[in-house]
Design a protein around this motif. Structure first.
Motif, PDB file in Angstrom:
ATOM      1  N   PRO A 176      17.400 -12.485  -7.037  1.00  0.00           N
ATOM      2  CA  PRO A 176      16.689 -11.509  -7.865  1.00  0.00           C
ATOM      3  C   PRO A 176      15.263 -11.281  -7.366  1.00  0.00           C
ATOM      4  CG  PRO A 176      16.756 -13.622  -8.983  1.00  0.00           C
ATOM      5  CD  PRO A 176      17.592 -13.780  -7.733  1.00  0.00           C
ATOM      6  N   THR A 177      14.849 -10.024  -7.377  1.00  0.00           N
ATOM      7  CA  THR A 177      13.470  -9.676  -7.045  1.00  0.00           C
ATOM      8  C   THR A 177      12.974  -8.661  -8.062  1.00  0.00           C
ATOM      9  OG1 THR A 177      14.171  -7.897  -5.553  1.00  0.00           O
ATOM     10  CG2 THR A 177      13.824 -10.066  -4.578  1.00  0.00           C
ATOM     11  N   GLU A 178      11.688  -8.688  -8.325  1.00  0.00           N
ATOM     12  CA  GLU A 178      11.087  -7.742  -9.256  1.00  0.00           C
ATOM     13  C   GLU A 178      10.600  -6.528  -8.472  1.00  0.00           C
ATOM     14  OE1 GLU A 178      11.177  -8.233 -12.623  1.00  0.00           O
ATOM     15  OE2 GLU A 178      12.435  -9.899 -11.943  1.00  0.00           O
ATOM     16  N   SER A 179      11.333  -5.433  -8.630  1.00  0.00           N
ATOM     17  CA  SER A 179      11.036  -4.221  -7.867  1.00  0.00           C
ATOM     18  C   SER A 179      10.307  -3.221  -8.750  1.00  0.00           C
ATOM     19  CB  SER A 179      12.341  -3.604  -7.340  1.00  0.00           C
ATOM     20  OG  SER A 179      12.083  -2.364  -6.716  1.00  0.00           O
ATOM     21  N   GLY A 180       9.212  -2.695  -8.259  1.00  0.00           N
ATOM     22  CA  GLY A 180       8.450  -1.706  -9.005  1.00  0.00           C
ATOM     23  C   GLY A 180       8.729  -0.301  -8.508  1.00  0.00           C
ATOM     24  N   THR A 181       9.037   0.598  -9.442  1.00  0.00           N
ATOM     25  CA  THR A 181       9.139   2.023  -9.140  1.00  0.00           C
ATOM     26  C   THR A 181       7.904   2.685  -9.718  1.00  0.00           C
ATOM     27  OG1 THR A 181      11.557   1.939  -9.289  1.00  0.00           O
ATOM     28  CG2 THR A 181      10.519   4.111  -9.394  1.00  0.00           C
ATOM     29  N   PHE A 182       7.097   3.265  -8.856  1.00  0.00           N
ATOM     30  CA  PHE A 182       5.783   3.771  -9.272  1.00  0.00           C
ATOM     31  C   PHE A 182       5.735   5.291  -9.114  1.00  0.00           C
ATOM     32  CE2 PHE A 182       5.191  -0.588  -7.794  1.00  0.00           C
ATOM     33  CZ  PHE A 182       4.563  -1.156  -8.885  1.00  0.00           C
ATOM     34  N   ASN A 183       5.212   5.963 -10.146  1.00  0.00           N
ATOM     35  CA  ASN A 183       5.150   7.423 -10.093  1.00  0.00           C
ATOM     36  C   ASN A 183       3.876   7.899  -9.406  1.00  0.00           C
ATOM     37  OD1 ASN A 183       3.058   7.325 -11.997  1.00  0.00           O
ATOM     38  ND2 ASN A 183       4.433   7.631 -13.731  1.00  0.00           N
ATOM     39  N   ASN A 184       3.755   9.230  -9.310  1.00  0.00           N
ATOM     40  CA  ASN A 184       2.612   9.828  -8.609  1.00  0.00           C
ATOM     41  C   ASN A 184       1.278   9.545  -9.270  1.00  0.00           C
ATOM     42  OD1 ASN A 184       3.476  12.887  -6.816  1.00  0.00           O
ATOM     43  ND2 ASN A 184       4.112  10.784  -6.493  1.00  0.00           N
ATOM     44  N   LEU A 185       1.297   9.165 -10.558  1.00  0.00           N
ATOM     45  CA  LEU A 185       0.053   8.887 -11.269  1.00  0.00           C
ATOM     46  C   LEU A 185      -0.435   7.464 -11.040  1.00  0.00           C
ATOM     47  CD1 LEU A 185       0.974  10.505 -14.719  1.00  0.00           C
ATOM     48  CD2 LEU A 185      -0.161  11.589 -12.760  1.00  0.00           C
ATOM     49  N   GLU A 234       7.244  -7.436  -7.012  1.00  0.00           N
ATOM     50  CA  GLU A 234       7.272  -8.063  -5.697  1.00  0.00           C
ATOM     51  C   GLU A 234       7.478  -7.034  -4.591  1.00  0.00           C
ATOM     52  OE1 GLU A 234       9.753 -11.736  -5.641  1.00  0.00           O
ATOM     53  OE2 GLU A 234      10.146 -11.195  -7.734  1.00  0.00           O
ATOM     54  N   SER A 235       7.799  -5.807  -4.971  1.00  0.00           N
ATOM     55  CA  SER A 235       7.990  -4.739  -3.995  1.00  0.00           C
ATOM     56  C   SER A 235       7.663  -3.410  -4.668  1.00  0.00           C
ATOM     57  CB  SER A 235       9.427  -4.717  -3.463  1.00  0.00           C
ATOM     58  OG  SER A 235      10.343  -4.467  -4.500  1.00  0.00           O
ATOM     59  N   ALA A 236       7.507  -2.379  -3.865  1.00  0.00           N
ATOM     60  CA  ALA A 236       7.143  -1.059  -4.383  1.00  0.00           C
ATOM     61  C   ALA A 236       8.035   0.003  -3.782  1.00  0.00           C
ATOM     62  CB  ALA A 236       5.680  -0.750  -4.052  1.00  0.00           C
ATOM     63  N   ARG A 237       8.464   0.926  -4.613  1.00  0.00           N
ATOM     64  CA  ARG A 237       9.166   2.115  -4.152  1.00  0.00           C
ATOM     65  C   ARG A 237       8.692   3.290  -4.991  1.00  0.00           C
ATOM     66  NH1 ARG A 237      15.406   1.215  -6.264  1.00  0.00           N
ATOM     67  NH2 ARG A 237      14.897   0.650  -8.421  1.00  0.00           N
ATOM     68  N   PHE A 238       8.885   4.488  -4.474  1.00  0.00           N
ATOM     69  CA  PHE A 238       8.326   5.662  -5.126  1.00  0.00           C
ATOM     70  C   PHE A 238       9.074   6.891  -4.648  1.00  0.00           C
ATOM     71  CE2 PHE A 238       5.651   3.596  -1.979  1.00  0.00           C
ATOM     72  CZ  PHE A 238       5.820   4.442  -0.887  1.00  0.00           C
ATOM     73  N   PHE A 239       8.865   7.996  -5.340  1.00  0.00           N
ATOM     74  CA  PHE A 239       9.480   9.262  -4.962  1.00  0.00           C
ATOM     75  C   PHE A 239       8.601   9.953  -3.934  1.00  0.00           C
ATOM     76  CE2 PHE A 239      11.036   8.361  -9.224  1.00  0.00           C
ATOM     77  CZ  PHE A 239      12.407   8.526  -9.039  1.00  0.00           C
ATOM     78  N   VAL A 240       9.262  10.540  -2.926  1.00  0.00           N
ATOM     79  CA  VAL A 240       8.506  11.152  -1.848  1.00  0.00           C
ATOM     80  C   VAL A 240       9.337  12.265  -1.221  1.00  0.00           C
ATOM     81  CG1 VAL A 240       9.364   9.431  -0.201  1.00  0.00           C
ATOM     82  CG2 VAL A 240       7.255  10.669   0.309  1.00  0.00           C
TER      83      VAL A 240
END
Length: 800
Positions: free
Chosen positions: A537-546, A617-623
């Motif tokens: 398990p990992t804590e993945s962050g989904t971050f928006n444009n703001l 623990e990680s970052a992903r976003f829309f692009v």
């Protein structure tokens, strides 16, 4: 003079009058061919149109034996894909669907020709359409549907943003008297997945010129489970080094890998009141659904367990509550020579994350086991006005001019879960948050909206008996990114009564959805350890444009996707009833929006600095990252045979081919050269090869006396899934067979029995070195027809 058509009708001005006129021809065999998503000039059939159309009747949907609208549509229209997924969080409750192999949000859904709102859910796991939000067709009860029309052509210039792949128009029942009650029960060959559906429809006339049609439907389905047995150690080793005796009696079918259990209740209404040539019309509905699906099992020895609460481990259950509301009212009237249509619509969808049989391990033995993890919601307001009329034109023909305007507002809201669903209680340094799905934190809360205004003009002309053409131009201005112009040209030429050629060219765009603009969350993802193969398990962050994280990584603001499409088709209509349509197409899309791969602090110090102060623990976003080209061919062949004393036989052959290629990847110039990490090989394969390139069906319907027999062969071609630990795996194509027999006991009462997937076909299994210790026997995502095996059902329908 024979009428030829263009499916060229702006959403603001969808003319639903043909549906009312068609009701008078209920006994006509051509009834099911009438297209509402068609020309303003006249009613059209699928073979008369200038662009390819599938028209699926309510009877065809019911003949599949399936109880949910979206899945039934998949077996009726090969170009529409509704892949199966399991253990994919919220996507188990609202599965992604797509048209022509493109993203779920490239298809616009209409109800009675008016735009329908999307789901609040964002697909975050490894399904087709990852990062997209789609319309939840299962909010529309099957009992309310008269037919479904699928326009397989770009239509953004006519309908606005989202119609890059095509348009699905759900036409509601409009009978002003009579009705029906239908009940269905069934289960899989393995004895699970028991389900029932009860649907009722009634038309009511409150005056000579007014009616309302009401549909009510209730459904229940038990889960299916095709998980393998879990061979792993479950309990701590005893002091002498021997295994715990409980290992011998432990129920090792501890995962839930299959269809979710669900309960659904929905109500829809459709009606009108006529005032001479004018009409007040309305429609709307409500839907309430609760599902139960499994997350990853937590064993007794895992750190995420609290033995005092779960001495044998536990399986967290995701139990989202999905509520959906829609309402539309409009008024059509004649103003001189102009036909004017005005309407106002509202839709809202909420997705409340609930987690049961769970624990916040950081609270220790004091933790609760059921959590409200937060709610996603989206709403939409649509205001439209449309006017159209004829003018004299060249060659003694008339030209139709339509002009109109539309205003739309989209809102998106994230409400935090209860504190225990995300907080850290500090007990023995155990993981915080509700296991299975961690709650939305107050930092994730958003309440944002955007609006856009559109104006358009459209021309349609039957120049001669052989030549038909149309043109559309649309301008839209969005409050968040600016304006766009799209256009469409289309034409058809009939060489004779039997053979015609048709073609279209258009540009389009898809604005970033409010879900993609504003969704943010930190959730637990499971990824295989490269050394042990164990899911970690990992804590993945989904971050928006703001978010400050995306700003620190210089991601940039989202822009609209832009498309250019071309199609060329041929139509043959034989004197003996044989019809053949063959259509080829090419769709180029630039700046496609994707949910990026995850970046970790190991990739760059910059990422570590950006994530500092978050729990991720990680970052992903829309692009905006990818340019693609999709090419394909659609073939439909239909023939009816008169067998004399042996009844009659209808045959329908459909084949769809599509192939998407990545033409370019252009990612933001973020620090430390991490561009290649943002859209990795796994994501590329998911976009291009995770959906079958070849699909097809052969349907045979035989009528003899009081019996109707339906036999359907459905082919789902090979598809590929990329795995991080073992590389690419191509799964072989499969064919399923469905059979049903209906008996008309009286003029009003019909009994049907049948089997879906008659020969109990399963997809190819996962490789032994990539099945999580044999637990995940089949692919968890993107299986075209699922892995439940055969299903048999019985149905009774009473019409009055």
């Amino acid at each position: 003079m024979k009428r030829l058509s263009l499916l060229a009708l702006a959403v603001a001005g969808q003319w639903v009058a043909p549906a009312v006129l068609a009701a008078d021809d209920a006994n006509d065999n051509n009834m099911e061919k009438i297209s509402v998503v068609g020309s303003r000039i006249a009613m059209r059939t699928a073979t008369d149109s200038v662009a390819p159309v599938d028209i699926i009747t309510a009877e065809q949907l019911q003949a599949t034996g399936l109880t949910d609208t979206a899945r039934a549509l998949q077996f009726a229209a090969p170009s529409y894909s509704f892949p199966f997924s399991a253990v994919t969080d919220g996507s188990d409750a609202v599965r992604p669907a797509n048209l022509r192999g493109l993203s779920p949000d490239h298809t616009l859904v209409l109800v009675n020709g008016k735009r329908y709102h999307s789901s609040a859910l964002v697909h975050l796991s490894g399904t087709v359409g990852k990062g997209a939000s789609n319309v939840d067709l299962n909010t529309i009860p099957m009992a309310a549907i008269k037919r479904i029309e699928i326009l397989r052509d770009g239509a953004a210039a006519q309908y606005g943003s989202d119609a890059i792949a095509g348009v699905i128009n759900v036409v509601l029942k409009d009978n002003r008297d009579g009705g029906m009650i239908t009940t269905q029960v069934g289960q899989t060959y393995q004895g699970d997945g028991e389900q029932w559906r009860v649907g009722a429809n009634k038309g009511l006339s409150w005056s000579d010129d007014g009616f309302v049609n009401i549909s009510l439907e209730a459904q229940h389905k038990n889960k299916t489970n095709r998980a393998g047995l879990d061979p792993r150690q479950q309990y701590p080793t005893l002091a002498d080094g021997s295994p715990d005796p409980r290992e011998e009696t432990f129920d090792r079918k501890n995962f839930h890998v299959g269809d979710a259990e669900y309960d659904n209740l929905s109500l829809f209404a459709n009606g009108a009141q006529y005032f001479g040539e004018n009409k007040l019309y309305f429609s709307g509905g409500i839907s309430d659904r609760e599902t139960h699906s499994g997350a990853f099992y937590r064993s007794a020895i895992q750190d995420s367990n609290v033995p005092e609460i779960y001495p044998d481990g536990y399986l967290p259950i995701l139990a989202p509550r999905i509520k959906d509301y829609s309402a539309l009212v409009g008024y059509e009237f004649e103003l001189g020579k102009w036909h004017v249509d005005t309407s106002a619509g509202y839709g809202k969808n909420s997705f409340q994350y609930r987690v049961e049989n769970s624990v916040n391990a950081s609270y220790g033995p004091e933790s609760q086991t059921t959590f409200d993890a937060g709610t996603l919601s989206t709403d939409e307001i649509d205001l439209t006005v449309d006017a159209s009329r004829y003018f004299p034109f060249f060659n003694e023909s008339d030209i139709m001019l339509a002009v109109g305007a539309a205003w739309r507002e989209n809102g998106y809201e994230i409400e935090a879960g209860e504190e225990a669903s995300y907080a850290n209680g500090g007990y023995q340094n155990k993981p915080a948050g509700s296991q299975g799905f961690g709650g939305f934190t107050p930092e994730s809360e958003v309440d944002e909206s955007r609006h856009n205004t559109a104006v358009y003009a459209e021309l349609e002309n039957q120049l001669s008996e052989a030549i038909y053409w149309s043109a559309a131009l649309r301008y839209e201005d969005y409050s968040d990114f600016g304006d766009k112009v799209s256009w469409k040209l289309a034409g058809r030429y009939d060489f004779n009564d039997n053979f015609a050629v048709r073609a279209t060219a258009n540009t389009g765009f898809r604005a970033p959805s409010v879900q993609q603009l504003y969704f943010t969350n930190i959730s637990t993802l499971f990824n295989p350890d490269p050394n042990t193969g164990e899911m970690v398990p990992t804590e993945s962050g989904t971050f928006n444009n703001l978010s400050p994280v995306t700003q620190a990584l210089q991601v940039g603001k989202l822009r609209p996707e832009e498309s250019t499409s071309f199609s060329l088709g041929f139509v043959y209509t034989g004197d003996n009833g044989l019809t053949i349509t063959l259509d080829s197409y090419q769709i180029d899309i630039d700046d496609r929006i994707v949910l990026s791969s995850s970046l970790t602090p190991d990739d760059s110090v910059v990422v570590g600095d950006a994530l500092a102060g978050t729990n991720a623990e990680s970052a992903r976003f829309f692009v905006n990252a990818v340019d693609t080209r999709t090419r394909g061919v659609d073939l439909v062949v239909a023939q009816q045979f008169d067998l004399g004393s042996f009844g009659d036989l209808k045959a329908n052959l459909a084949y769809a081919y599509n192939d998407t290629k990545i033409e370019g990847i252009h990612l933001p110039e973020i620090l430390d050269g991490l561009q290649d990490e943002l859209f990795d090989h796994i994501e590329q394969v998911r976009m291009t090869d995770a959906t079958s390139h070849h699909t097809g069906s052969l349907g045979l319907t035989h009528h003899l006396g009081d019996f109707t027999t339906s036999l359907r062969f459905s082919y789902f071609g090979p598809y590929t899934i990329a795995y991080s630990s073992t590389g690419d795996k191509e799964y072989e194509g499969k064919t399923t067979v469905d059979l049903s027999v209906a008996y008309a006991a009286t003029d009003n009462l019909t009994f049907t029995v049948g089997a879906q997937n008659l020969f109990d076909t399963y997809p190819e299994k996962r490789p032994e070195n990539n099945n999580y210790n044999g637990i995940f026997q089949y692919p968890l995502t993107n299986t075209p027809f699922g892995f439940n095996g055969g299903y048999y059902f019985a149905e009774a329908t009473y019409r009055f």
